[in-house]
Design an enzyme around this catalytic site. Structure first.
Site, PDB file in Angstrom:
ATOM      1  N   SER A 256       0.824  -1.205   0.000  1.00 54.20           N
ATOM      2  CA  SER A 256       0.000   0.000   0.000  1.00 54.20           C
ATOM      3  C   SER A 256       0.861   1.260   0.000  1.00 54.20           C
ATOM      4  O   SER A 256       1.585   1.493  -0.960  1.00 54.20           O
ATOM      5  CB  SER A 256      -0.961  -0.051   1.185  1.00 54.20           C
ATOM      6  N   ASP A 476     -10.074  -4.063  -4.499  1.00 54.57           N
ATOM      7  CA  ASP A 476      -9.393  -3.381  -3.399  1.00 54.57           C
ATOM      8  C   ASP A 476     -10.075  -2.047  -3.111  1.00 54.57           C
ATOM      9  O   ASP A 476     -10.185  -1.199  -3.994  1.00 54.57           O
ATOM     10  CB  ASP A 476      -7.922  -3.151  -3.753  1.00 54.57           C
ATOM     11  N   HIS A 504      -8.264  -5.544   0.742  1.00 52.31           N
ATOM     12  CA  HIS A 504      -7.048  -4.770   0.508  1.00 52.31           C
ATOM     13  C   HIS A 504      -5.827  -5.677   0.540  1.00 52.31           C
ATOM     14  O   HIS A 504      -5.619  -6.410   1.491  1.00 52.31           O
ATOM     15  CB  HIS A 504      -6.929  -3.691   1.581  1.00 52.31           C
TER      16      HIS A 504
END
Length: 535
Positions: A256, A476, A504
Site C-alpha cells: 500500500s 481493493d 485490501h
C-alpha cells in the site's frame, strides 16, 4: 472517521483477523428490521442540500505557526565524523529481541540538508534467514503512512522466503523511531466525534477548529520533526539502511503506502534497486481516473450485494441494503447511539463501514452483525468497536501512535493549502460516491496543518531500474485497481500482476500471488506482464 481516508493500510494486513476477533452477534435467519413506527427514533434521510462553502471571513490556507524548540523522543547528536559519511560509517549492532528476532537502532539526519546538526533515531527489527542459501536482506514496509515495519516483521508471511533476512523499520515519525507526538486521550475522543460532513456553517466552523487544534497540538509536541517526515526523506533513510546492512542492491516488499516508498526509491536510486515487489499500489499518476473514496463506495456496493444474496435482514436486494446503511448513518448525525458511557457518532459509524471494507468478506460478516444490532436494537457496540480499531483506540482510551504519524506524513507530502478548494473537491467527490463521499466529508486536515509541505518529488518512472512487480486486487477498496494499472504503466520496468478478488492487498490472502512473488524474489523469475490469479 476523518475525511482523509488516504491509505490507512498499515492495519490492513491484519484487518480481517482484527475485525473477526470482535464479538459476533447471531443473526436470526428469519428476522426482519423493526417497523419504523415502533423504532426508538424514526430515521428520515434528508434530501440532498447544498454543501456549505467557506465563510468569507475565514482565512484560506494553512495556519502556519512558528516551530517550537521542543525535542521529541529520539532527537540526538550525530555519529562521529562529518557530513553524510558520519551516518554511513556508524556501526549497526543487532541484539536479540522478542525471542526469535533481532533489533537495532541507527541515527539519520533530521534534515539531510544539514547532516551535522540534529540527528534522529530509527528502530529496526529482522528475522534472520533460516534457509540453506542466504540471499541477504529483504526490507518490508506495511504501509500507512505510519505503519510499523518493526511490528510487520512479527506477522509478515515469510514461508518460502526463509533464505532472506526479513528486515522491517519504523520510518521517521513512526512507532519506536523518533515519533510524531500530538494530543491524545479525551482530546482525541472529541476529535473523532466531531461531525466531519458539515451541513451548515456552525458545523463547518466546529470541524475547522478541531482540525486546527489537532495540528497545533502536533506542532507543540513534535517541533521541527513535523517538517521532516516526508516520504522523500524516508526513501533517503531507506537507502542509508540498505548500505548499513551491507547490501549493494535493495530487495524490497512494500504494501500500500509502502508502494509509494518503493516506487519513489526506484526513481531516486534506480541503480540500487534489486528485486522489488509493490502490493496494493497507490496512485502515482498526475491525474487519477478514480478517487480513493470511489474504491470504498464500490466495495460497499459489493458488500450490499453479498449481504442481500444470503438473505440477511438488512435487505433483500443491493439497493435495500444500501438504503439501510444510508438511513443508519444519516440518523447518527442527529441521534448518536449511546454505548456504555460513550456514543456512536456519525463519523464513527462511517469509520466502521470503511474499515470493514479492508478485510473483504471477513470484514463484511462482522459489519453485517454490527449494522443489524444498530438498526434493529439501537445497539452500536459492535460498530463502535470496529471504529475504535480503525482509530487504534484501546479500551483504556489511549490511541496508537499511527494516529499522529498518518496525517503528519500525508500533510507534508501533499500540497493542499486551500480550504475552499477542499470544500469544492468534496462537492465533486460527493457526486461520484454519494454515500461515503458525502458522509466522509471534506479533506480539511492538510489545509489546516501548521507547517509548509515538503518540496514536490519528481515524476516517478523508475527509469534505469530492473523489473518491478506491481500487484493490484480488482476489488481493493483502499487502493483501487486502477492505481496498480497506472503504476505498472508509468514505471518503465513495471510488471502488472492482478488478483481477482475483494479486500485490501493480495500477497497475504492468495497462495497463487505468493507463488508468483516468491519465485521472483527467490529465483529471479519475473512474471509475465498481465499475470492474473483468482481469489
Amino acid at each position: 472517521m476523518r475525511a482523509h481516508l488516504a491509505d490507512r493500510s498499515r492495519r490492513s494486513r491484519r484487518s480481517g483477523a482484527s475485525v473477526v476477533a470482535l464479538a459476533l452477534l447471531v443473526l436470526p435467519a428469519c428476522s426482519a428490521l423493526p417497523d419504523p413506527a415502533t423504532a426508538r427514533t424514526p430515521v428520515v434521510v434528508p434530501s440532498p442540500t447544498p454543501l456549505p462553502s467557506l465563510a468569507s471571513n475565514r482565512p484560506d490556507g494553512r495556519p502556519l505557526e512558528p516551530v517550537p524548540a521542543v525535542r521529541p523522543t529520539g532527537f540526538t547528536t550525530p555519529p562521529p565524523g562529518l557530513g553524510l559519511d558520519r551516518y554511513r560509517r556508524q556501526p549497526l549492532s543487532w541484539t536479540t529481541c522478542r525471542q526469535v528476532l533481532q533489533c537495532a537502532t541507527v541515527k539519520v539526519p533530521l534534515d539531510y540538508a544539514h547532516p551535522d546538526q540534529t540527528a534522529i533515531t530509527l528502530a529496526l527489527a529482522r528475522h534472520p534467514a533460516t534457509g540453506a542459501t542466504p540471499r541477504g536482506s529483504l526490507f518490508i514496509n506495511p504501509g500507512g503512512p505510519g505503519g510499523s515495519g518493526v511490528s510487520y516483521v512479527d506477522y509478515f508471511n515469510r514461508t518460502g522466503l526463509e533464505d532472506y533476512n526479513i528486515v522491517g523499520w519504523d520510518p521517521r515519525g513512526v512507532g519506536a523511531s523518533t515519533p510524531v507526538e500530538c494530543e491524545g486521550g479525551a482530546a482525541l475522543d472529541r476529535y473523532f466525534s466531531v461531525d466531519v460532513s458539515p451541513d451548515n456553517g456552525a458545523e463547518q466552523t466546529a470541524l475547522l477548529d478541531s482540525e486546527k487544534q489537532f495540528g497545533a497540538s502536533c506542532l507543540a509536541r513534535s517541533g521541527a520533526l513535523l517538517e521532516h517526515v516526508s516520504t522523500t526523506e524516508t526513501v533517503r533513510d531507506l537507502d542509508l539502511l540498505r548500505g548499513l546492512v551491507g547490501e549493494d542492491k535493495l530487495s524490497y516488499f512494500g504494501s500500500s503506502y509502502g508502494t509509494q516508498i518503493g516506487s519513489l526509491y526506484a526513481q531516486l536510486f534506480p541503480d540500487h534497486v534489486g528485486r522489488m515487489v509493490l502490493d496494493g499500489a497507490v496512485d502515482i499518476t498526475a491525474k487519477p481516473s478514480v478517487v480513493q473514496i470511489e474504491g470504498f463506495e464500490r466495495a460497499l456496493g459489493s458488500f450490499a450485494a453479498w449481504s442481500a444474496a444470503h438473505k440477511t435482514p438488512l435487505g433483500s436486494s443491493e439497493e435495500e441494503v444500501l438504503q439501510t446503511v444510508t438511513d443508519l448513518l444519516h440518523g447518527l448525525d442527529l441521534t448518536p447511539l449511546p454505548v456504555a458511557g460513550r456514543t456512536l457518532s456519525q463519523q464513527q459509524g462511517v469509520a466502521a463501514v470503511v474499515f470493514s471494507m479492508y478485510g473483504g468478506r471477513d470484514g463484511w460478516r462482522v459489519l453485517e452483525q454490527g449494522l443489524y444490532a444498530a438498526v434493529a436494537r439501537q445497539d452500536g457496540a459492535i460498530l463502535l468497536q470496529i471504529a475504535d480499531r480503525s482509530n487504534e483506540r484501546s479500551t483504556r482510551g489511549t490511541y496508537g501512535q499511527v494516529t499522529y504519524a498518518f496525517p503528519a506524513v500525508r500533510c507534508l507530502d501533499q500540497a493542499e493549502g486551500s480550504l475552499r478548494k477542499a470544500l469544492q473537491q468534496w462537492q465533486d467527490v460527493a457526486q461520484k460516491a454519494p454515500i461515503l463521499g458525502r458522509l466522509g466529508g471534506p479533506n480539511l486536515t492538510c489545509p489546516s496543518w501548521p507547517v509548509v509541505p515538503a518540496p514536490r518529488p519528481p515524476e516517478i518512472t523508475g527509469e534505469g531500474a530492473p523489473p518491478i512487480v506491481v500487484i493490484g486486487t480488482t476489488g481493493d477498496p483502499a487502493t483501487p485497481y486502477e492505481y496498480a494499472q497506472g503504476m505498472a504503466q508509468q514505471l518503465v520496468s513495471g510488471v502488472l500482476v492482478t488478483l481477482q478478488g475483494e479486500g485490501h492487498l493480495a500477497y497475504a490472502q492468495s497462495a497463487c500471488i505468493r507463488q508468483v512473488v516468491d519465485r521472483y524474489l527467490v529465483q529471479g523469475q519475473v512474471p509475465a506482464d498481465g499475470t492474473r490469479c483468482a481469489s
